[in-house]
Design an enzyme around this catalytic site. Sequence first.
Site, PDB file in Angstrom:
ATOM      1  N   GLU A 104      49.180  31.018  29.638  1.00 43.38           N
ATOM      2  CA  GLU A 104      49.973  31.838  30.576  1.00 43.38           C
ATOM      3  C   GLU A 104      51.114  31.028  31.202  1.00 43.38           C
ATOM      4  O   GLU A 104      52.109  31.586  31.634  1.00 43.38           O
ATOM      5  CB  GLU A 104      49.083  32.450  31.673  1.00 43.38           C
ATOM      6  CG  GLU A 104      48.148  33.560  31.191  1.00 43.38           C
ATOM      7  CD  GLU A 104      48.806  34.953  31.096  1.00 43.38           C
ATOM      8  OE1 GLU A 104      49.809  35.181  31.782  1.00 43.38           O
ATOM      9  OE2 GLU A 104      48.296  35.789  30.307  1.00 43.38           O
TER      10      GLU A 104
ATOM     11  N   CYS B  28      38.609  35.518  22.877  1.00 43.82           N
ATOM     12  CA  CYS B  28      39.521  35.804  23.989  1.00 43.82           C
ATOM     13  C   CYS B  28      40.848  36.090  23.322  1.00 43.82           C
ATOM     14  O   CYS B  28      41.278  35.322  22.441  1.00 43.82           O
ATOM     15  CB  CYS B  28      39.639  34.606  24.923  1.00 43.82           C
ATOM     16  SG  CYS B  28      40.948  34.795  26.156  1.00 43.82           S
TER      17      CYS B  28
ATOM     18  N   HIS C 266      43.723  35.722  24.243  1.00 47.69           N
ATOM     19  CA  HIS C 266      44.753  34.699  24.414  1.00 47.69           C
ATOM     20  C   HIS C 266      44.640  33.590  23.351  1.00 47.69           C
ATOM     21  O   HIS C 266      45.625  32.955  23.004  1.00 47.69           O
ATOM     22  CB  HIS C 266      44.613  34.012  25.779  1.00 47.69           C
ATOM     23  CG  HIS C 266      45.152  34.779  26.939  1.00 47.69           C
ATOM     24  ND1 HIS C 266      44.595  35.950  27.399  1.00 47.69           N
ATOM     25  CD2 HIS C 266      46.214  34.527  27.760  1.00 47.69           C
ATOM     26  CE1 HIS C 266      45.274  36.366  28.454  1.00 47.69           C
ATOM     27  NE2 HIS C 266      46.265  35.533  28.695  1.00 47.69           N
TER      28      HIS C 266
ATOM     29  N   ASP D 280      45.286  44.433  28.689  1.00 46.08           N
ATOM     30  CA  ASP D 280      44.658  43.109  28.843  1.00 46.08           C
ATOM     31  C   ASP D 280      44.956  42.627  30.261  1.00 46.08           C
ATOM     32  O   ASP D 280      45.760  43.231  30.977  1.00 46.08           O
ATOM     33  CB  ASP D 280      45.252  42.118  27.817  1.00 46.08           C
ATOM     34  CG  ASP D 280      44.671  40.711  27.962  1.00 46.08           C
ATOM     35  OD1 ASP D 280      43.452  40.599  28.153  1.00 46.08           O
ATOM     36  OD2 ASP D 280      45.433  39.721  27.903  1.00 46.08           O
ATOM     37  N   SER D 281      44.353  41.515  30.631  1.00 47.17           N
ATOM     38  CA  SER D 281      44.619  40.926  31.943  1.00 47.17           C
ATOM     39  C   SER D 281      46.064  40.427  32.031  1.00 47.17           C
ATOM     40  O   SER D 281      46.583  40.244  33.116  1.00 47.17           O
ATOM     41  CB  SER D 281      43.679  39.746  32.176  1.00 47.17           C
ATOM     42  OG  SER D 281      43.863  38.796  31.149  1.00 47.17           O
TER      43      SER D 281
ATOM     44  N   CYS E 239      40.968  42.929  25.688  1.00 42.74           N
ATOM     45  CA  CYS E 239      40.527  41.813  26.516  1.00 42.74           C
ATOM     46  C   CYS E 239      39.031  41.667  26.283  1.00 42.74           C
ATOM     47  O   CYS E 239      38.275  42.618  26.484  1.00 42.74           O
ATOM     48  CB  CYS E 239      40.832  42.147  27.973  1.00 42.74           C
ATOM     49  SG  CYS E 239      40.154  40.967  29.143  1.00 42.74           S
TER      50      CYS E 239
END
Length: 266
Positions: free
Chosen positions: A154, A186, A188, A12-13, A75
């Site tokens: 984040e 997403c 996240h 993932d990012s 992601c």
Amino acid sequence: MMNKKQPIGIFDSGFGGLTVFKAVRKLMPGENIIYFGDTARVPYGTKSADSVIGFSKQISEYLMSKKIKMLVVACNTSSALALDKLRRSVKAPVIGVIHPSVNAVCADEKNKKILILATSSTVKSRAYSKQLNKKNKNLLVYEKACPLFVPIIEEGCSGKNFAKQIVKEYLLPLKKKKFDAMILGCTHYPILKKVIKEVMGKRVTVINSSAQAALKVYEKLFDLNLLNKSKRGKDSFIVSDDPKKFTALAGQLLDIEIKKLEIKRF
Ligand code: DGL
């Protein structure tokens, strides 16, 4: 030929893909897993398609050099923009996070009005609308970009009051549209699931792309006879920057204990 002991590569990012890691680990305790978080270049969701494709290819090649038996693109942004290209270049099965949620939505006939929450780049690609309407052209799909969600998460601020305020800002105007289902598009976003549910109310079914992706990983490995039935698989974590923050967030928000972390800079 692949063998069962080879690891699954997940990327993932940044930290969000750990929601997929966690779901895969729970469902398949015997698997060896390598997780890569591109913390030097997060967020992907505001970057151009060319950049996201370039990063995704670089990471995939790196993970292939670790002899993975499957690549999981944890992601949505990479899945929306780079999955087809990765499928052509990677010599292992590649699982993305969009298809599994699309299938989950379409499996229930009650779902007619669908809300997608995702990054700006995922929404711009219209990957969810295209895939949902390909399966069922009568579905009404509305895609909403929530660009502040990833930085809030984040930065470890998902529990703060202002996080709820921002969720309300994005979602309250949509509540009156009376959606049947909502995809957290997403990886996240499951971190904000509780708040998102509070704001949207009980009526909307929430589909979590991370959990759906883990089910797909299981199915695919089972079909290929590549499931590792060992007692306890090995976890390896690699990031491209800021290992301390990654380790702290993994523990705080997902209860994942990271004992060892490598750094790989591109
Ligand atoms: N977690 C990612 C996704 O599923 C990307 C978030 C970001 O880097 O913007 O889209």
